[in-house]
Structure formats: structure tokens, C-alpha cells
Motif scaffolding. Sequence first.
Motif, PDB file in Angstrom:
ATOM      1  N   ASN A   1      -6.086  11.302  -0.649  1.00 48.03           N
ATOM      2  CA  ASN A   1      -5.576  10.538   0.474  1.00 48.03           C
ATOM      3  C   ASN A   1      -4.211   9.969   0.142  1.00 48.03           C
ATOM      4  O   ASN A   1      -3.919   9.698  -1.018  1.00 48.03           O
ATOM      5  N   ALA A   2      -3.400   9.825   1.169  1.00 48.72           N
ATOM      6  CA  ALA A   2      -2.089   9.224   0.987  1.00 48.72           C
ATOM      7  C   ALA A   2      -2.253   7.700   1.024  1.00 48.72           C
ATOM      8  O   ALA A   2      -3.166   7.191   1.667  1.00 48.72           O
ATOM      9  N   PRO A   3      -1.372   6.974   0.343  1.00 51.57           N
ATOM     10  CA  PRO A   3      -1.526   5.515   0.268  1.00 51.57           C
ATOM     11  C   PRO A   3      -0.983   4.801   1.504  1.00 51.57           C
ATOM     12  O   PRO A   3      -0.086   3.982   1.409  1.00 51.57           O
TER      13      PRO A   3
ATOM     14  N   HIS B   1      -9.070   3.145   6.874  1.00 45.95           N
ATOM     15  CA  HIS B   1      -9.507   4.206   7.783  1.00 45.95           C
ATOM     16  C   HIS B   1     -10.360   5.260   7.091  1.00 45.95           C
ATOM     17  O   HIS B   1     -11.114   5.976   7.730  1.00 45.95           O
ATOM     18  N   LEU B   2     -10.212   5.403   5.795  1.00 41.89           N
ATOM     19  CA  LEU B   2     -10.798   6.539   5.094  1.00 41.89           C
ATOM     20  C   LEU B   2     -12.317   6.547   5.093  1.00 41.89           C
ATOM     21  O   LEU B   2     -12.922   7.611   5.115  1.00 41.89           O
ATOM     22  N   GLY B   3     -12.947   5.381   5.083  1.00 45.57           N
ATOM     23  CA  GLY B   3     -14.409   5.341   5.124  1.00 45.57           C
ATOM     24  C   GLY B   3     -14.935   5.978   6.393  1.00 45.57           C
ATOM     25  O   GLY B   3     -15.811   6.843   6.363  1.00 45.57           O
TER      26      GLY B   3
ATOM     27  N   LEU C   1       3.147   1.659  10.026  1.00 44.63           N
ATOM     28  CA  LEU C   1       2.428   2.661   9.229  1.00 44.63           C
ATOM     29  C   LEU C   1       0.914   2.460   9.326  1.00 44.63           C
ATOM     30  O   LEU C   1       0.186   2.569   8.343  1.00 44.63           O
ATOM     31  N   ASP C   2       0.437   2.182  10.546  1.00 42.55           N
ATOM     32  CA  ASP C   2      -0.980   1.942  10.784  1.00 42.55           C
ATOM     33  C   ASP C   2      -1.702   3.269  11.012  1.00 42.55           C
ATOM     34  O   ASP C   2      -2.112   3.603  12.122  1.00 42.55           O
ATOM     35  N   PHE C   3      -1.828   4.056   9.940  1.00 43.39           N
ATOM     36  CA  PHE C   3      -2.503   5.348   9.990  1.00 43.39           C
ATOM     37  C   PHE C   3      -2.900   5.747   8.579  1.00 43.39           C
ATOM     38  O   PHE C   3      -2.453   5.135   7.612  1.00 43.39           O
ATOM     39  N   SER C   4      -3.725   6.764   8.484  1.00 41.39           N
ATOM     40  CA  SER C   4      -4.114   7.326   7.188  1.00 41.39           C
ATOM     41  C   SER C   4      -4.131   8.839   7.292  1.00 41.39           C
ATOM     42  O   SER C   4      -4.436   9.391   8.348  1.00 41.39           O
TER      43      SER C   4
END
Length: 185
Positions: free
Chosen positions: A130-132, A137-139, A114-117
Motif C-alpha cells: 500500500n502507498a502511504p 481505508h485499507l482495512g 490526499l484523502d485516498f488510499s
Amino acid sequence: TPLQKSTTTVFFDKQFVKVGIYAFGDMLPGQKLVGPALLIDQNSSILIEPQSTARITDTGDVEIVIEGASEKNLDTDIDPIHLSIFSNRFMSIAEQMGRILQRTAISTNIKERLDFSCALFAPDGGLIANAPHIPVHLGGMQYTVKFQIDHRGLENIKDGDVYLANHPIAGGCHLPDFTVITPVR
């Protein structure tokens, strides 16, 4: 006219109204439903409100026309109930994006680690929800979205466009990581 599957009652404007339930799969291009009605399939429900009409387009989309609609002045006071409802709706969209990405992925890093955002951003590039998944990644993702808006111009970004970015100047922070941006209006 499509075949009504069943009925239910829905609360509209201080009263309960009997509403027909129709299957989206039974609808043909050009067919119309006059509200109130519910159009359902296995993944979603569309409520066609009273004094509204839904039409199936040639491409299978649902176009809803609201009869006699007038603009209303919007109250800018924050209602905690509406805030909670929309917060959960937006969070759910981001989580669904992640589930679809995970189910359709070939990469072990995405499918199992689950290496994604996944996230939703406002037209100015600000984070909405955003999903947890992996929030690190979000920054960079927010900067990437803002860069694309500034670089391309908001008026030039259209539905159906897909932007793929990983350049460091455009918000990329790790060469194997890519940011995919798909605008909706």
C-alpha cells in the motif's frame, strides 16, 4: 526495423552484452525487436532479453515472446534481496497509482488533502503493498476486494473490469468513500 538511438551494455548470464536502445514512440504496429534490446519512452523502459522478441501489437501494446523458454522449478526459500526488490517494486506501483489519482482529481479532498488510499492485492484479496496515503481505508478496502472475489468468483474477474463499491455489506464503511477495483493478470 526501427532506428536504433544508441547502445549500452547490460549484464546477462555472467557477461556484459552490447544492447541497442530504441524509442517506443518510433515503433509501428507489427514491428519487431529481437533481443537483447532496450525499448524506452519518457516513463518506462522495457528490457527485451536475449532469445526474446518484442512485437508492437495493433493496439500499441508490447508483446514479448521468449524463445525456447522452459519451466523452471521455483525455489520457495525467501531471498532477502529479491524480497526487498519486489517489495519496493510493488510499493512504487501503489505510490504511482496515488500520484496519478492526485494529478487527475477534481475533488479538493483528493487533490490537496490526499484523502485516498491505493494498494495492490493478491488474487485471494490479501494486501501486497500500500502507498502511504491514508491507511485507515485499507482495512475496509481489503474486505471489499475479498468480497468481490468471493461474490463474483475469481474465474469471472477479467482484465479490463472495473468494480466500484461502497455498500456496507461489501466492505464499505463511509458512504462518501468509494473503492475502485481494477484487476490485472
